[in-house]
Design an enzyme around this catalytic site. Structure first.
Site, mmCIF file in Angstrom:
data_model
loop_
_atom_site.group_PDB
_atom_site.id
_atom_site.type_symbol
_atom_site.label_atom_id
_atom_site.label_comp_id
_atom_site.label_asym_id
_atom_site.label_seq_id
_atom_site.Cartn_x
_atom_site.Cartn_y
_atom_site.Cartn_z
ATOM 1 N N LYS A 253 7.896 -0.023 6.214
ATOM 2 C CA LYS A 253 7.326 1.267 5.827
ATOM 3 C C LYS A 253 8.488 2.130 5.345
ATOM 4 O O LYS A 253 9.397 2.450 6.110
ATOM 5 C CB LYS A 253 6.637 1.905 7.036
ATOM 6 C CG LYS A 253 5.958 3.223 6.751
ATOM 7 C CD LYS A 253 5.252 3.696 8.031
ATOM 8 C CE LYS A 253 4.501 4.978 7.832
ATOM 9 N NZ LYS A 253 3.824 5.391 9.089
ATOM 10 N N VAL B 204 4.284 0.899 2.005
ATOM 11 C CA VAL B 204 4.490 -0.242 2.901
ATOM 12 C C VAL B 204 4.650 -1.489 2.042
ATOM 13 O O VAL B 204 3.859 -1.735 1.130
ATOM 14 C CB VAL B 204 3.322 -0.409 3.890
ATOM 15 C CG1 VAL B 204 3.535 -1.637 4.772
ATOM 16 C CG2 VAL B 204 3.164 0.843 4.753
ATOM 17 N N ASP C 271 -2.499 10.264 13.859
ATOM 18 C CA ASP C 271 -3.147 9.857 12.612
ATOM 19 C C ASP C 271 -4.117 8.709 12.855
ATOM 20 O O ASP C 271 -4.130 7.734 12.120
ATOM 21 C CB ASP C 271 -2.076 9.466 11.588
ATOM 22 C CG ASP C 271 -2.625 9.385 10.169
ATOM 23 O OD1 ASP C 271 -3.664 10.028 9.890
ATOM 24 O OD2 ASP C 271 -2.033 8.675 9.348
ATOM 25 N N GLY D 232 0.816 -1.197 0.000
ATOM 26 C CA GLY D 232 0.000 0.000 0.000
ATOM 27 C C GLY D 232 0.852 1.251 0.000
ATOM 28 O O GLY D 232 2.044 1.203 0.299
ATOM 29 N N GLU D 233 0.222 2.358 -0.377
ATOM 30 C CA GLU D 233 0.894 3.655 -0.396
ATOM 31 C C GLU D 233 0.020 4.677 0.291
ATOM 32 O O GLU D 233 -1.194 4.577 0.267
ATOM 33 C CB GLU D 233 1.158 4.101 -1.835
ATOM 34 C CG GLU D 233 2.181 3.262 -2.556
ATOM 35 C CD GLU D 233 2.423 3.776 -3.958
ATOM 36 O OE1 GLU D 233 3.465 4.426 -4.157
ATOM 37 O OE2 GLU D 233 1.567 3.528 -4.823
ATOM 38 N N GLY D 234 0.678 5.658 0.902
ATOM 39 C CA GLY D 234 -0.042 6.736 1.568
ATOM 40 C C GLY D 234 0.762 8.008 1.487
ATOM 41 O O GLY D 234 1.768 8.074 0.772
ATOM 42 N N GLY D 235 0.346 9.008 2.240
ATOM 43 C CA GLY D 235 1.001 10.295 2.209
ATOM 44 C C GLY D 235 2.452 10.265 2.660
ATOM 45 O O GLY D 235 3.262 11.063 2.214
ATOM 46 N N MET D 236 2.785 9.352 3.574
ATOM 47 C CA MET D 236 4.156 9.278 4.093
ATOM 48 C C MET D 236 5.064 8.410 3.233
ATOM 49 O O MET D 236 6.279 8.488 3.357
ATOM 50 C CB MET D 236 4.157 8.725 5.522
ATOM 51 C CG MET D 236 3.637 9.684 6.561
ATOM 52 S SD MET D 236 4.705 11.111 6.802
ATOM 53 C CE MET D 236 6.076 10.370 7.665
ATOM 54 N N GLY D 237 4.505 7.540 2.404
ATOM 55 C CA GLY D 237 5.340 6.658 1.599
ATOM 56 C C GLY D 237 4.630 5.363 1.269
ATOM 57 O O GLY D 237 3.432 5.360 0.998
#
Length: 181
Positions: free
Chosen positions: A49, A34, A144, A27-32
């Site tokens: 991560k 996983v 968060d 998965g991907e998110g605002g921080m980078g």
């Protein structure tokens, strides 16, 4: 404000510091991003991560990422994801290594089922409160908390065992109820 840079390519197959082989992007998110990974010395499955490249250049974001790894690893609560290592990829992005979890996040469960039965909601809420209580006892605020960061683990004999993903902040600890003022 621009969106943080994502990894240029899927980094599956990359080995970090000779210790962790990235297997697949989870998965991907605002921080980078996983990744599922293998800890090579023990042949153990872990989650890594990896911080977004653009954020790794920001000293404040870098310090917060490092504090998140350090604080989470020290809390040692059964309902907090266990962070076991921290490092720096050869390309400069920091990463943290966490226990690998089997199950689904609460966001996906809610999308699939809609409203949870009251017993399940209470069971999940008590576990999340226990994890947050352990953090708050050390003057740490989870920055968060959202359904996507509450993971429901498949554990034999224990339906919906909760693991709260990291999102802690430590250096800028604030008394509870003052956050964001």
């Amino acid at each position: 404000m621009s969106e943080p840079e994502r990894p240029a390519t899927n980094l599956a197959g990359t080995v970090l510091e000779g210790a962790y082989r990235l297997v697949r992007l989870m998965g991907e998110g605002g921080m980078g991003a996983v990744y599922e990974a293998i800890q090579l010395r023990l042949n153990k499955r872990v989650a890594v991560k990896l911080m977004a490249r653009e954020l790794a250049q920001n000293q404040e974001a870098l310090a917060r990422f490092h504090r998140e790894a350090e604080i989470t690893s020290q809390l040692g609560h059964p309902h907090l994801v266990n962070v076991v290592d921290f490092g720096l990829a050869e390309t400069g992005e920091p990463y943290m290594v966490m226990e690998y979890l089997e199950g689904e996040d609460l966001e996906h469960r809610l999308l699939a089922e809609g409203c949870l039965p009251i017993e399940a909601a209470v069971h999940i809420t008590k576990q999340v409160a226990s994890a947050l209580g352990a953090a708050h006892a050390r003057d740490i605020v989870h920055r968060d908390l959202k359904p996507a960061n509450i993971f429901l683990v498949r554990v034999p004999g224990e339906p919906d065992f909760v693991k709260v993903h990291p999102g802690m902040a430590g250096e800028d600890r604030v008394p509870l109820g003052v956050e964001g003022e």
